[in-house]
Design a protein around this motif. Structure first.
Motif, PDB file in Angstrom:
ATOM      1  N   ASP A  22       0.883  -1.142   0.024  1.00  0.00           N
ATOM      2  CA  ASP A  22       0.162   0.035  -0.044  1.00  0.00           C
ATOM      3  C   ASP A  22       0.768   1.339   0.202  1.00  0.00           C
ATOM      4  O   ASP A  22       1.951   1.135   0.570  1.00  0.00           O
ATOM      5  CB  ASP A  22      -0.975  -0.047   1.307  1.00  0.00           C
ATOM      6  CG  ASP A  22      -1.987   1.030   1.277  1.00  0.00           C
ATOM      7  OD1 ASP A  22      -2.258   1.744   0.089  1.00  0.00           O
ATOM      8  OD2 ASP A  22      -2.666   1.126   2.191  1.00  0.00           O
ATOM      9  N   ASN A  23       0.444   2.294  -0.783  1.00  0.00           N
ATOM     10  CA  ASN A  23       1.419   3.480  -0.753  1.00  0.00           C
ATOM     11  C   ASN A  23       0.537   4.509  -0.775  1.00  0.00           C
ATOM     12  O   ASN A  23       0.797   5.732  -1.272  1.00  0.00           O
ATOM     13  CB  ASN A  23       2.217   3.248  -2.066  1.00  0.00           C
ATOM     14  CG  ASN A  23       3.481   4.256  -2.001  1.00  0.00           C
ATOM     15  OD1 ASN A  23       3.724   4.874  -0.954  1.00  0.00           O
ATOM     16  ND2 ASN A  23       3.517   4.860  -3.433  1.00  0.00           N
ATOM     17  N   ASN A  24      -0.659   4.615  -0.067  1.00  0.00           N
ATOM     18  CA  ASN A  24      -1.876   5.798  -0.095  1.00  0.00           C
ATOM     19  C   ASN A  24      -1.211   7.007   0.701  1.00  0.00           C
ATOM     20  O   ASN A  24      -1.969   7.992   0.496  1.00  0.00           O
ATOM     21  CB  ASN A  24      -3.358   5.303   0.675  1.00  0.00           C
ATOM     22  CG  ASN A  24      -2.972   4.908   1.966  1.00  0.00           C
ATOM     23  OD1 ASN A  24      -2.007   4.536   2.658  1.00  0.00           O
ATOM     24  ND2 ASN A  24      -4.268   4.673   2.589  1.00  0.00           N
ATOM     25  N   SER A  25      -0.196   6.837   1.432  1.00  0.00           N
ATOM     26  CA  SER A  25       0.421   8.246   2.177  1.00  0.00           C
ATOM     27  C   SER A  25       1.664   8.420   1.564  1.00  0.00           C
ATOM     28  O   SER A  25       2.278   9.024   2.407  1.00  0.00           O
ATOM     29  CB  SER A  25       0.202   7.837   3.393  1.00  0.00           C
ATOM     30  OG  SER A  25      -0.988   7.948   4.207  1.00  0.00           O
ATOM     31  N   ALA A  26       2.324   7.720   0.353  1.00  0.00           N
ATOM     32  CA  ALA A  26       3.336   7.800  -0.013  1.00  0.00           C
ATOM     33  C   ALA A  26       4.522   7.198   0.896  1.00  0.00           C
ATOM     34  O   ALA A  26       5.531   7.563   0.820  1.00  0.00           O
ATOM     35  CB  ALA A  26       3.800   9.352  -0.452  1.00  0.00           C
ATOM     36  N   GLN A  27       4.261   6.302   1.667  1.00  0.00           N
ATOM     37  CA  GLN A  27       5.011   5.553   2.476  1.00  0.00           C
ATOM     38  C   GLN A  27       5.911   4.638   1.927  1.00  0.00           C
ATOM     39  O   GLN A  27       6.986   4.284   2.824  1.00  0.00           O
ATOM     40  CB  GLN A  27       4.268   4.881   3.598  1.00  0.00           C
ATOM     41  CG  GLN A  27       3.451   3.704   3.260  1.00  0.00           C
ATOM     42  CD  GLN A  27       1.952   4.048   3.075  1.00  0.00           C
ATOM     43  OE1 GLN A  27       1.682   5.128   2.593  1.00  0.00           O
ATOM     44  NE2 GLN A  27       1.156   3.026   3.402  1.00  0.00           N
ATOM     45  N   LEU A  28       5.997   4.434   0.729  1.00  0.00           N
ATOM     46  CA  LEU A  28       6.860   3.595  -0.022  1.00  0.00           C
ATOM     47  C   LEU A  28       8.209   4.441  -0.444  1.00  0.00           C
ATOM     48  O   LEU A  28       9.227   3.898  -0.853  1.00  0.00           O
ATOM     49  CB  LEU A  28       6.258   2.921  -0.994  1.00  0.00           C
ATOM     50  CG  LEU A  28       5.186   1.982  -0.675  1.00  0.00           C
ATOM     51  CD1 LEU A  28       4.822   1.058  -2.114  1.00  0.00           C
ATOM     52  CD2 LEU A  28       5.553   0.781   0.190  1.00  0.00           C
ATOM     53  N   GLY A  29       8.302   5.802  -0.353  1.00  0.00           N
ATOM     54  CA  GLY A  29       9.294   6.464  -0.843  1.00  0.00           C
ATOM     55  C   GLY A  29       9.560   6.510  -2.157  1.00  0.00           C
ATOM     56  O   GLY A  29      10.656   7.037  -2.607  1.00  0.00           O
ATOM     57  N   ALA A  57       2.574  18.025   5.934  1.00  0.00           N
ATOM     58  CA  ALA A  57       2.231  17.542   4.534  1.00  0.00           C
ATOM     59  C   ALA A  57       2.943  16.214   4.443  1.00  0.00           C
ATOM     60  O   ALA A  57       3.985  15.773   5.039  1.00  0.00           O
ATOM     61  CB  ALA A  57       3.092  18.415   3.337  1.00  0.00           C
ATOM     62  N   GLU A  58       2.456  15.199   3.537  1.00  0.00           N
ATOM     63  CA  GLU A  58       3.096  14.192   3.391  1.00  0.00           C
ATOM     64  C   GLU A  58       4.388  14.224   2.349  1.00  0.00           C
ATOM     65  O   GLU A  58       4.476  15.217   1.777  1.00  0.00           O
ATOM     66  CB  GLU A  58       2.190  13.263   2.180  1.00  0.00           C
ATOM     67  CG  GLU A  58       0.834  12.636   3.049  1.00  0.00           C
ATOM     68  CD  GLU A  58       0.039  11.960   1.950  1.00  0.00           C
ATOM     69  OE1 GLU A  58       0.243  11.902   0.592  1.00  0.00           O
ATOM     70  OE2 GLU A  58      -0.922  11.319   2.535  1.00  0.00           O
ATOM     71  N   GLN A  59       5.318  13.484   2.609  1.00  0.00           N
ATOM     72  CA  GLN A  59       6.556  13.536   1.831  1.00  0.00           C
ATOM     73  C   GLN A  59       6.891  12.140   1.073  1.00  0.00           C
ATOM     74  O   GLN A  59       6.719  11.101   1.578  1.00  0.00           O
ATOM     75  CB  GLN A  59       7.659  13.436   2.972  1.00  0.00           C
ATOM     76  CG  GLN A  59       7.755  14.757   3.787  1.00  0.00           C
ATOM     77  CD  GLN A  59       8.242  15.904   2.946  1.00  0.00           C
ATOM     78  OE1 GLN A  59       8.936  15.845   2.037  1.00  0.00           O
ATOM     79  NE2 GLN A  59       7.575  17.109   3.613  1.00  0.00           N
ATOM     80  N   PRO A  60       6.583  12.431  -0.278  1.00  0.00           N
ATOM     81  CA  PRO A  60       6.557  11.175  -1.116  1.00  0.00           C
ATOM     82  C   PRO A  60       8.039  10.615  -1.494  1.00  0.00           C
ATOM     83  O   PRO A  60       8.261   9.322  -1.897  1.00  0.00           O
ATOM     84  CB  PRO A  60       5.821  11.489  -2.625  1.00  0.00           C
ATOM     85  CG  PRO A  60       6.392  13.027  -2.331  1.00  0.00           C
ATOM     86  CD  PRO A  60       6.317  13.543  -0.910  1.00  0.00           C
ATOM     87  N   SER A  61       9.124  11.306  -0.867  1.00  0.00           N
ATOM     88  CA  SER A  61      10.413  10.991  -0.818  1.00  0.00           C
ATOM     89  C   SER A  61      11.037  11.310   0.429  1.00  0.00           C
ATOM     90  O   SER A  61      10.651  11.933   1.062  1.00  0.00           O
ATOM     91  CB  SER A  61      11.150  11.387  -2.184  1.00  0.00           C
ATOM     92  OG  SER A  61      11.203  12.764  -2.135  1.00  0.00           O
ATOM     93  N   PRO A  62      12.647  10.608   0.603  1.00  0.00           N
ATOM     94  CA  PRO A  62      12.903  10.815   1.948  1.00  0.00           C
ATOM     95  C   PRO A  62      13.228  12.017   2.266  1.00  0.00           C
ATOM     96  O   PRO A  62      13.810  12.825   1.415  1.00  0.00           O
ATOM     97  CB  PRO A  62      14.192   9.831   1.757  1.00  0.00           C
ATOM     98  CG  PRO A  62      13.745   9.053   0.743  1.00  0.00           C
ATOM     99  CD  PRO A  62      13.076   9.603  -0.129  1.00  0.00           C
ATOM    100  N   ALA A  63      12.957  12.618   3.460  1.00  0.00           N
ATOM    101  CA  ALA A  63      13.023  14.062   3.923  1.00  0.00           C
ATOM    102  C   ALA A  63      14.114  13.683   5.310  1.00  0.00           C
ATOM    103  O   ALA A  63      13.608  12.995   6.307  1.00  0.00           O
ATOM    104  CB  ALA A  63      11.729  14.622   4.348  1.00  0.00           C
TER     105      ALA A  63
END
Length: 170
Positions: free
Chosen positions: A7-14, A69-75
């Motif tokens: 699942d990636n509904n919150s961009a948790q896969l990066g 805000a969601e972060q779709p890539s590593p912050a």
């Protein structure tokens, strides 16, 4: 290298988007990652250089970023030193620094950040847990946190089912 799927509904896969992945997908920028911790809808990693970065949902501050805000890539998480270990749970994350100080951030509805403050004071920036001795390990549960030291284990947060080892509901 880190590969994520599911699942990636919150961009948790990066992966930079919110598309579900049915097979392992390389997370760009994951060279040098030595540890990964998955929370409810976020993920954090630790690099060999001692840098912690998180991605996914930040609704509770669990990414260590000042905006929800969601972060779709590593912050990168702003820690005051190099990290050597980390863990994450549903809505909070913690890291141990080289100095053996423990820092946590995110959801605090069960006082799982170890600040002794009122519940519901979520923290988007890392705060140091006032342990009486050096942290050697950390484990985050859904509403509680454990720190392992040379002399034993410290626990705080939700204890409705004896998660903190204090008897039920104490």
């Amino acid at each position: 290298l880190v590969y994520c799927w599911g699942d990636n509904n919150s961009a948790q896969l990066g992966t930079g988007d919110k598309q579900q992945r049915l097979s392992p997908t390389l997370v760009l920028g994951s060279e040098g990652v030595v540890q990964v911790a998955a929370g409810g809808q976020h993920t954090c990693w630790l690099t060999r250089d001692g840098v912690v970065a998180c991605f996914g949902s930040n609704a509770l501050g669990q990414l260590g970023q000042p905006t929800p805000a969601e972060q779709p890539s590593p912050a990168i998480v702003a820690l005051p030193g190099r990290a050597v270990e980390l863990d994450a749970a549903y809505g909070h994350s913690c890291a141990i620094l080289e100095s053996r100080a423990l820092y946590c951030w995110g959801e605090n509805v069960e006082t799982q950040l170890g600040q002794g403050d009122a519940p519901d004071e979520n923290r988007a920036e890392p705060v140091q847990v006032p342990l009486p001795e050096d942290a050697l390990g950390v484990a985050c549960g859904q509403g509680h946190t454990l720190a392992f030291t040379a002399n034993g284990v410290y626990a705080w947060g939700r204890n409705t089912a004896s998660e903190c080892g204090q008897g039920e509901g104490k």
